[in-house]
Design a protein around this motif. Structure first.
Motif, short mmCIF file in Angstrom:
data_model
loop_
_atom_site.label_atom_id
_atom_site.label_comp_id
_atom_site.label_asym_id
_atom_site.label_seq_id
_atom_site.Cartn_x
_atom_site.Cartn_y
_atom_site.Cartn_z
N SER A 271 0.89 -1.17 0.19
CA SER A 271 0.03 0.09 0.04
C SER A 271 0.80 1.21 0.22
N ASN A 272 0.20 2.17 -0.50
CA ASN A 272 0.94 3.48 -0.58
C ASN A 272 0.13 4.66 -0.35
N PRO A 273 -0.27 4.99 1.15
CA PRO A 273 -1.38 6.01 1.55
C PRO A 273 -0.94 7.42 0.95
N LEU A 274 0.15 7.73 0.86
CA LEU A 274 0.36 9.01 0.06
C LEU A 274 -0.08 9.28 -1.22
N ASN A 275 -0.31 8.03 -1.97
CA ASN A 275 -0.73 8.09 -3.34
C ASN A 275 -2.25 7.39 -3.36
N GLY A 276 -2.89 7.48 -2.25
CA GLY A 276 -4.16 6.69 -2.16
C GLY A 276 -4.38 5.31 -2.82
N GLU A 277 -3.22 4.56 -2.29
CA GLU A 277 -3.37 3.16 -2.61
C GLU A 277 -3.28 2.25 -1.53
N TYR A 278 -4.48 1.37 -1.47
CA TYR A 278 -4.56 0.62 -0.42
C TYR A 278 -4.91 -0.92 -0.65
N MET A 279 -3.98 -1.56 -0.44
CA MET A 279 -4.19 -3.19 -0.96
C MET A 279 -4.71 -3.85 0.31
N PHE A 280 -5.53 -4.81 -0.21
CA PHE A 280 -6.13 -5.73 0.75
C PHE A 280 -6.09 -7.22 0.11
N ALA A 281 -5.88 -8.25 0.89
CA ALA A 281 -5.97 -9.61 0.48
C ALA A 281 -7.23 -10.26 1.15
N TYR A 282 -7.84 -11.10 0.40
CA TYR A 282 -8.95 -11.93 1.14
C TYR A 282 -8.94 -13.33 0.83
N ARG A 283 -9.33 -14.11 1.52
CA ARG A 283 -9.27 -15.49 1.57
C ARG A 283 -10.65 -15.96 1.66
N ILE A 284 -10.75 -16.86 0.56
CA ILE A 284 -12.39 -17.26 0.48
C ILE A 284 -12.25 -18.82 0.58
N THR A 285 -13.17 -19.16 1.29
CA THR A 285 -13.53 -20.87 1.62
C THR A 285 -15.00 -20.95 0.94
N ILE A 286 -14.78 -21.71 0.05
CA ILE A 286 -16.12 -22.43 -0.71
C ILE A 286 -16.38 -23.85 -0.23
N GLU A 287 -17.56 -24.20 0.44
CA GLU A 287 -17.82 -25.50 1.03
C GLU A 287 -19.23 -26.14 0.08
N ASN A 288 -19.22 -27.05 -0.27
CA ASN A 288 -20.49 -27.76 -1.06
C ASN A 288 -21.23 -28.65 0.03
N HIS A 289 -22.42 -27.86 0.55
CA HIS A 289 -23.25 -28.85 1.18
C HIS A 289 -24.26 -29.35 0.48
#
Length: 128
Positions: A22-40
């Protein structure tokens, strides 16, 4: 973490702020997300497509569509789960995402949509 079950498929999402990318001074915010998909369900499913709605706290809105997730169209037998990590960049310190996965019942070839629950992406210093 947020979770939601729709059409017999459970989607769980966990988010992480990526300060090193991320580079807050340039308005850049990076996020990661972990997704779990479960078949019921009692049938095998295949994830064909994704459709995301992405919102920055400044009112900007983006849509992202495409085949599979992280270059894969996973197939899940009944009771199986699949997990992946991806990322999203925002122009502000807070935002939100939600969307749908288009799935296919591998027995009947019927298509159906699974809802991805809305989840927040917030720079830790903004959480009270």
């Amino acid at each position: 973490m947020v979770s939601k079950i729709s059409e017999g498929v459970e989607i769980s999402v966990e988010t992480f702020f990526q300060s090193d990318y991320s580079n807050p001074l340039n308005g850049e915010y990076m996020f990661a997300y972990r997704i779990t998909i479960e078949n019921h369900n009692n049938f095998t499913i295949k994830l064909l497509r994704r459709h995301w709605q992405i919102f920055d706290s400044n009112g900007e809105h983006r849509e992202v569509e495409g085949e599979g997730v992280v270059g894969i169209q996973p197939v899940l037998q009944p009771g199986e789960h699949y997990q992946y990590v991806s990322g999203c960049n925002l122009r502000t310190e807070m935002g939100k995402m939600h969307g749908t996965y288009q799935m296919e019942n591998q027995h009947t070839k019927q298509l159906f949509d699974v809802n991805i629950p809305a989840f927040d992406m917030i720079v830790p210093s903004k959480m009270n």
